[in-house]
Design an enzyme around this catalytic site. Structure first.
Site, PDB file in Angstrom:
ATOM      1  N   SER A   1       0.814  -1.223   0.000  1.00  0.00           N
ATOM      2  CA  SER A   1       0.000   0.000   0.000  1.00  0.00           C
ATOM      3  C   SER A   1       0.845   1.270   0.000  1.00  0.00           C
ATOM      4  O   SER A   1       1.922   1.326   0.612  1.00  0.00           O
ATOM      5  CB  SER A   1      -0.879  -0.019   1.251  1.00  0.00           C
ATOM      6  OG  SER A   1      -1.425   1.257   1.494  1.00  0.00           O
TER       7      SER A   1
ATOM      8  N   GLU B   1       0.231   3.624   1.787  1.00  0.00           N
ATOM      9  CA  GLU B   1       0.328   4.047   3.190  1.00  0.00           C
ATOM     10  C   GLU B   1       1.721   3.766   3.752  1.00  0.00           C
ATOM     11  O   GLU B   1       2.099   4.322   4.778  1.00  0.00           O
ATOM     12  CB  GLU B   1      -0.726   3.334   4.038  1.00  0.00           C
ATOM     13  CG  GLU B   1      -2.116   3.932   3.947  1.00  0.00           C
ATOM     14  CD  GLU B   1      -2.218   5.325   4.552  1.00  0.00           C
ATOM     15  OE1 GLU B   1      -1.914   5.485   5.737  1.00  0.00           O
ATOM     16  OE2 GLU B   1      -2.604   6.253   3.826  1.00  0.00           O
TER      17      GLU B   1
ATOM     18  N   TYR C   1      -1.469   0.354  10.645  1.00  0.00           N
ATOM     19  CA  TYR C   1      -1.752  -0.287   9.349  1.00  0.00           C
ATOM     20  C   TYR C   1      -0.532  -0.156   8.429  1.00  0.00           C
ATOM     21  O   TYR C   1      -0.077  -1.148   7.843  1.00  0.00           O
ATOM     22  CB  TYR C   1      -2.971   0.379   8.700  1.00  0.00           C
ATOM     23  CG  TYR C   1      -3.198  -0.053   7.262  1.00  0.00           C
ATOM     24  CD1 TYR C   1      -3.793  -1.266   6.948  1.00  0.00           C
ATOM     25  CD2 TYR C   1      -2.796   0.769   6.194  1.00  0.00           C
ATOM     26  CE1 TYR C   1      -3.992  -1.660   5.625  1.00  0.00           C
ATOM     27  CE2 TYR C   1      -2.988   0.384   4.877  1.00  0.00           C
ATOM     28  CZ  TYR C   1      -3.585  -0.830   4.596  1.00  0.00           C
ATOM     29  OH  TYR C   1      -3.766  -1.217   3.292  1.00  0.00           O
TER      30      TYR C   1
HETATM   31  P1  NAP Z   1     -11.413  -4.543   2.229  1.00  0.00           P
HETATM   32  O1  NAP Z   1     -12.593  -4.221   1.368  1.00  0.00           O
HETATM   33  O2  NAP Z   1     -11.317  -3.958   3.584  1.00  0.00           O
HETATM   34  O3  NAP Z   1     -11.344  -6.152   2.351  1.00  0.00           O
HETATM   35  C1  NAP Z   1     -10.544  -6.766   3.318  1.00  0.00           C
HETATM   36  C2  NAP Z   1     -10.738  -8.267   3.230  1.00  0.00           C
HETATM   37  O4  NAP Z   1      -9.891  -8.914   4.194  1.00  0.00           O
HETATM   38  C3  NAP Z   1     -12.166  -8.753   3.523  1.00  0.00           C
HETATM   39  O5  NAP Z   1     -12.519  -9.723   2.568  1.00  0.00           O
HETATM   40  C4  NAP Z   1     -12.050  -9.389   4.899  1.00  0.00           C
HETATM   41  O6  NAP Z   1     -12.956 -10.471   5.094  1.00  0.00           O
HETATM   42  C5  NAP Z   1     -10.626  -9.959   4.815  1.00  0.00           C
HETATM   43  N1  NAP Z   1     -10.072 -10.297   6.133  1.00  0.00           N
HETATM   44  C6  NAP Z   1     -10.022  -9.517   7.237  1.00  0.00           C
HETATM   45  N2  NAP Z   1      -9.493 -10.209   8.272  1.00  0.00           N
HETATM   46  C7  NAP Z   1      -9.193 -11.457   7.809  1.00  0.00           C
HETATM   47  C8  NAP Z   1      -8.649 -12.630   8.404  1.00  0.00           C
HETATM   48  N3  NAP Z   1      -8.311 -12.666   9.694  1.00  0.00           N
HETATM   49  N4  NAP Z   1      -8.488 -13.714   7.622  1.00  0.00           N
HETATM   50  C9  NAP Z   1      -8.858 -13.704   6.324  1.00  0.00           C
HETATM   51  N5  NAP Z   1      -9.396 -12.623   5.705  1.00  0.00           N
HETATM   52  C10 NAP Z   1      -9.564 -11.507   6.441  1.00  0.00           C
HETATM   53  O7  NAP Z   1     -10.050  -4.171   1.456  1.00  0.00           O
HETATM   54  P2  NAP Z   1      -9.804  -3.831  -0.103  1.00  0.00           P
HETATM   55  O8  NAP Z   1     -10.036  -2.397  -0.325  1.00  0.00           O
HETATM   56  O9  NAP Z   1     -10.486  -4.845  -0.930  1.00  0.00           O
HETATM   57  O10 NAP Z   1      -8.224  -4.042  -0.184  1.00  0.00           O
HETATM   58  C11 NAP Z   1      -7.651  -5.317  -0.489  1.00  0.00           C
HETATM   59  C12 NAP Z   1      -6.213  -5.355   0.000  1.00  0.00           C
HETATM   60  O11 NAP Z   1      -5.470  -4.304  -0.623  1.00  0.00           O
HETATM   61  C13 NAP Z   1      -6.043  -5.135   1.499  1.00  0.00           C
HETATM   62  O12 NAP Z   1      -4.939  -5.892   1.920  1.00  0.00           O
HETATM   63  C14 NAP Z   1      -5.712  -3.644   1.612  1.00  0.00           C
HETATM   64  O13 NAP Z   1      -4.995  -3.395   2.784  1.00  0.00           O
HETATM   65  C15 NAP Z   1      -4.888  -3.458   0.358  1.00  0.00           C
HETATM   66  N6  NAP Z   1      -4.894  -2.114  -0.231  1.00  0.00           N
HETATM   67  C16 NAP Z   1      -6.081  -1.507  -0.516  1.00  0.00           C
HETATM   68  C17 NAP Z   1      -6.072  -0.264  -1.142  1.00  0.00           C
HETATM   69  C18 NAP Z   1      -7.357   0.437  -1.521  1.00  0.00           C
HETATM   70  O14 NAP Z   1      -7.313   1.632  -1.812  1.00  0.00           O
HETATM   71  N7  NAP Z   1      -8.482  -0.258  -1.557  1.00  0.00           N
HETATM   72  C19 NAP Z   1      -4.842   0.338  -1.479  1.00  0.00           C
HETATM   73  C20 NAP Z   1      -3.664  -0.334  -1.180  1.00  0.00           C
HETATM   74  C21 NAP Z   1      -3.700  -1.573  -0.573  1.00  0.00           C
HETATM   75  P3  NAP Z   1     -14.305 -10.389   5.993  1.00  0.00           P
HETATM   76  O15 NAP Z   1     -15.434 -10.257   5.021  1.00  0.00           O
HETATM   77  O16 NAP Z   1     -14.328 -11.716   6.679  1.00  0.00           O
HETATM   78  O17 NAP Z   1     -14.175  -9.239   6.927  1.00  0.00           O
HETATM   79  O1  F7E Z   2      -9.033   8.198   4.142  1.00  0.00           O
HETATM   80  C1  F7E Z   2      -9.382  11.683   5.342  1.00  0.00           C
HETATM   81  C2  F7E Z   2      -8.464  10.765   6.124  1.00  0.00           C
HETATM   82  O2  F7E Z   2     -10.046   6.128   5.082  1.00  0.00           O
HETATM   83  C3  F7E Z   2      -8.529   9.065   3.146  1.00  0.00           C
HETATM   84  C4  F7E Z   2      -7.280   2.198   2.542  1.00  0.00           C
HETATM   85  O3  F7E Z   2      -7.829   1.482   1.458  1.00  0.00           O
HETATM   86  O4  F7E Z   2      -6.105   3.684   1.066  1.00  0.00           O
HETATM   87  C5  F7E Z   2      -7.041   3.637   2.129  1.00  0.00           C
HETATM   88  O5  F7E Z   2      -6.556   4.347   3.259  1.00  0.00           O
HETATM   89  C6  F7E Z   2      -8.254  10.442   3.739  1.00  0.00           C
HETATM   90  C7  F7E Z   2      -7.438  10.423   5.039  1.00  0.00           C
HETATM   91  O6  F7E Z   2      -8.403   5.993   3.134  1.00  0.00           O
HETATM   92  C8  F7E Z   2     -12.664  11.405   6.859  1.00  0.00           C
HETATM   93  O7  F7E Z   2      -7.928  11.437   7.259  1.00  0.00           O
HETATM   94  C9  F7E Z   2     -11.297  13.000   6.336  1.00  0.00           C
HETATM   95  O8  F7E Z   2      -6.472  11.442   4.973  1.00  0.00           O
HETATM   96  O9  F7E Z   2     -10.648   6.839   2.729  1.00  0.00           O
HETATM   97  P1  F7E Z   2      -9.633   6.735   3.795  1.00  0.00           P
HETATM   98  P2  F7E Z   2      -6.854   5.889   3.521  1.00  0.00           P
HETATM   99  O10 F7E Z   2      -6.617   6.149   4.943  1.00  0.00           O
HETATM  100  O11 F7E Z   2      -6.103   6.724   2.531  1.00  0.00           O
HETATM  101  C10 F7E Z   2      -4.813   3.120   1.371  1.00  0.00           C
HETATM  102  C11 F7E Z   2      -3.946   3.232   0.134  1.00  0.00           C
HETATM  103  C12 F7E Z   2      -4.894   1.770   1.949  1.00  0.00           C
HETATM  104  O12 F7E Z   2      -4.009   0.944   1.752  1.00  0.00           O
HETATM  105  C13 F7E Z   2      -5.967   1.537   2.963  1.00  0.00           C
HETATM  106  O13 F7E Z   2      -6.209   0.156   3.118  1.00  0.00           O
HETATM  107  O14 F7E Z   2      -9.496  11.050   4.061  1.00  0.00           O
HETATM  108  N1  F7E Z   2     -10.716  11.825   5.950  1.00  0.00           N
HETATM  109  N2  F7E Z   2     -12.484  12.758   6.893  1.00  0.00           N
HETATM  110  C14 F7E Z   2     -11.540  10.816   6.262  1.00  0.00           C
HETATM  111  N3  F7E Z   2     -11.424   9.484   6.078  1.00  0.00           N
HETATM  112  C15 F7E Z   2     -12.450   8.706   6.498  1.00  0.00           C
HETATM  113  N4  F7E Z   2     -12.376   7.372   6.317  1.00  0.00           N
HETATM  114  N5  F7E Z   2     -13.567   9.237   7.103  1.00  0.00           N
HETATM  115  C16 F7E Z   2     -13.732  10.565   7.321  1.00  0.00           C
HETATM  116  O15 F7E Z   2     -14.736  11.016   7.854  1.00  0.00           O
END
Ligand code: NAP
Ligand code: F7E
Length: 328
Positions: free
Chosen positions: A127, A129, A151
């Site tokens: 990520s 992050e 995270y």
């Molecule tokens: P998400 O919607 O939060 O999905 C997370 C998944 O992980 C869910 O299917 C959840 O299953 C599963 N999980 C949680 N705890 C687990 C455990 N103990 N054992 C097995 N599975 C478990 O995340 P996403 O947005 O699809 O992202 C997919 C991956 O990419 C994650 O690793 C995230 O950190 C990474 N990532 C996401 C982004 C983004 O912008 N979306 C960017 C960079 C990296 P349940 O249904 O059982 O809760």
């Molecule tokens: O926040 C600001 C918050 O929670 C984005 C995950 O998929 O992308 C995701 O992480 C920004 C942050 O995503 C609210 O402070 C303001 O600056 O949508 P987010 P994230 O933290 O960038 C990365 C790449 C991952 O890997 C992660 O798994 O928005 N913000 N006000 C808020 N964010 C939330 N959630 N809620 C608010 O009310």
């Protein structure tokens, strides 16, 4: 027929990836956890050809048994606690699943796949992050990491564990450093979906205001449907590697609000927005913007959906869902 195992199949990316791989002719297996997980129904309705297998990233023996049973050609490790805000409140659990979960999945691949000619290819969901308090802008594969949340720290552990298993055991293990990617399947806790859903509800007269935290943070937001294709492309390369996947364009939460309200035909958006300290983070990531040149050159990958199109797609989906719910 190639066989793919996806952890995190019930999440946003797992749902997109399973559909993408099915259209490519894969037999897709998805790891699901817990008893009576309500998301299983959604996943199965969306893609009836998936086979679900039971396990948990906290339980190594379940992972070994699954890899033995499935005999996958490719493993996509998407399972994690992925919500940054939650990781501050449940730091140990985040380290356990988002961090150590990667080690366990790689151990299962190493043990079942055997020695030097391990046939199983592995993808790790790293990520942006990990860049956290960024050392340079834009960020690429060589930018040093400085995570700002439990995270982010857990993802750095998972990332280097993937690199280590590639170097130590010759596993075809790749790491995609993906910047934020969104879409209608995004969880309501993330800021993009929280905003498009609230704007749709305000438009329909179902909600008066939206409470948010820091409006000045900037993110490089792309469409999840585009990003899962990059994951697959990484595993089709002769050699494993690390790749940044991003659009190269950043927008603030303020821009996101302005765009979503404008699409809804509402100009004076500021009167609907309340700032609430509960949504601020103990340490913030102010700006993320990715340089995906390597993915473009080596994988032939590029994003197709623009920021404006993404917000429009999410708003229209929420408007439809919320009006159907209200009519019931
Ligand atoms: P998400 O919607 O939060 O999905 C997370 C998944 O992980 C869910 O299917 C959840 O299953 C599963 N999980 C949680 N705890 C687990 C455990 N103990 N054992 C097995 N599975 C478990 O995340 P996403 O947005 O699809 O992202 C997919 C991956 O990419 C994650 O690793 C995230 O950190 C990474 N990532 C996401 C982004 C983004 O912008 N979306 C960017 C960079 C990296 P349940 O249904 O059982 O809760
Ligand atoms: O926040 C600001 C918050 O929670 C984005 C995950 O998929 O992308 C995701 O992480 C920004 C942050 O995503 C609210 O402070 C303001 O600056 O949508 P987010 P994230 O933290 O960038 C990365 C790449 C991952 O890997 C992660 O798994 O928005 N913000 N006000 C808020 N964010 C939330 N959630 N809620 C608010 O009310």
């Amino acid at each position: 027929m190639k066989r793919a195992l996806i952890t995190g199949i019930t999440g946003q990316d797992g749902r997109h990836l399973s559909q993408f791989l099915s259209t490519k002719g894969y037999q897709v297996f998805g790891l699901v956890r817990g008893q009576n997980n309500p998301k299983i129904e959604v996943v199965q309705a969306e893609n009836p050809s998936i086979e679900l297998v039971e396990g948990d990233l906290r339980d190594l023996s379940s992972l070994i048994a699954i890899v033995e049973q499935v005999q996958p050609d490719e493993v996509y490790n998407l399972g994690a606690i992925s919500f940054v805000q939650l990781s501050f409140k449940q730091a140990e659990l985040t380290a356990e699943i988002t961090g150590l979960g990667v080690l366990r999945m790689l151990e299962a691949v190493r043990i079942v796949g055997g020695g030097e000619n391990n046939p199983i290819r592995f993808y790790q969901a790293s990520s942006s992050e990990m860049f956290g308090k960024v050392r340079e802008t834009p960020q690429n594969e060589n930018t040093p990491f400085h995570p700002r949340s439990p995270y982010g720290v857990a993802k750095v552990f998972g990332h280097y564990t993937t690199v280590n298993y590639r170097e130590a055991y010759g596993i075809h293990a790749s790491s995609g450093i993906l910047f934020n990617h969104e879409g209608p399947k995004r969880g309501l806790e993330f800021v993009t979906r929280k905003v498009t859903n609230a704007v749709a509800r305000i438009k329909l007269g179902l909600q008066d205001q939206i409470s948010l935290g820091n409006l000045e943070a900037k993110r490089d937001w792309g469409y999840a449907g585009d990003y899962v294709e990059a994951m697959w492309r990484m595993l089709q390369q002769d050699e494993p590697d690390d790749y940044v996947v991003a659009t190269g364009e950043a927008h603030s939460i303020r821009d996101l609000l302005e765009t979503a309200f404008r699409i809804a035909g509402i100009d004076d958006w500021e009167r609907f927005v309340v700032q609430d300290p509960r949504f601020y983070r103990p340490a913030e990531v102010d700006l993320l913007i990715g340089d995906a040149s390597k993915a473009r050159e080596k994988l032939g990958w590029e994003p197709r959906v623009s920021f404006e199109e993404l917000v429009q797609m999410m708003y229209e989906n929420d408007l439809k869902e919320e009006s159907e719910k209200a009519a019931r």
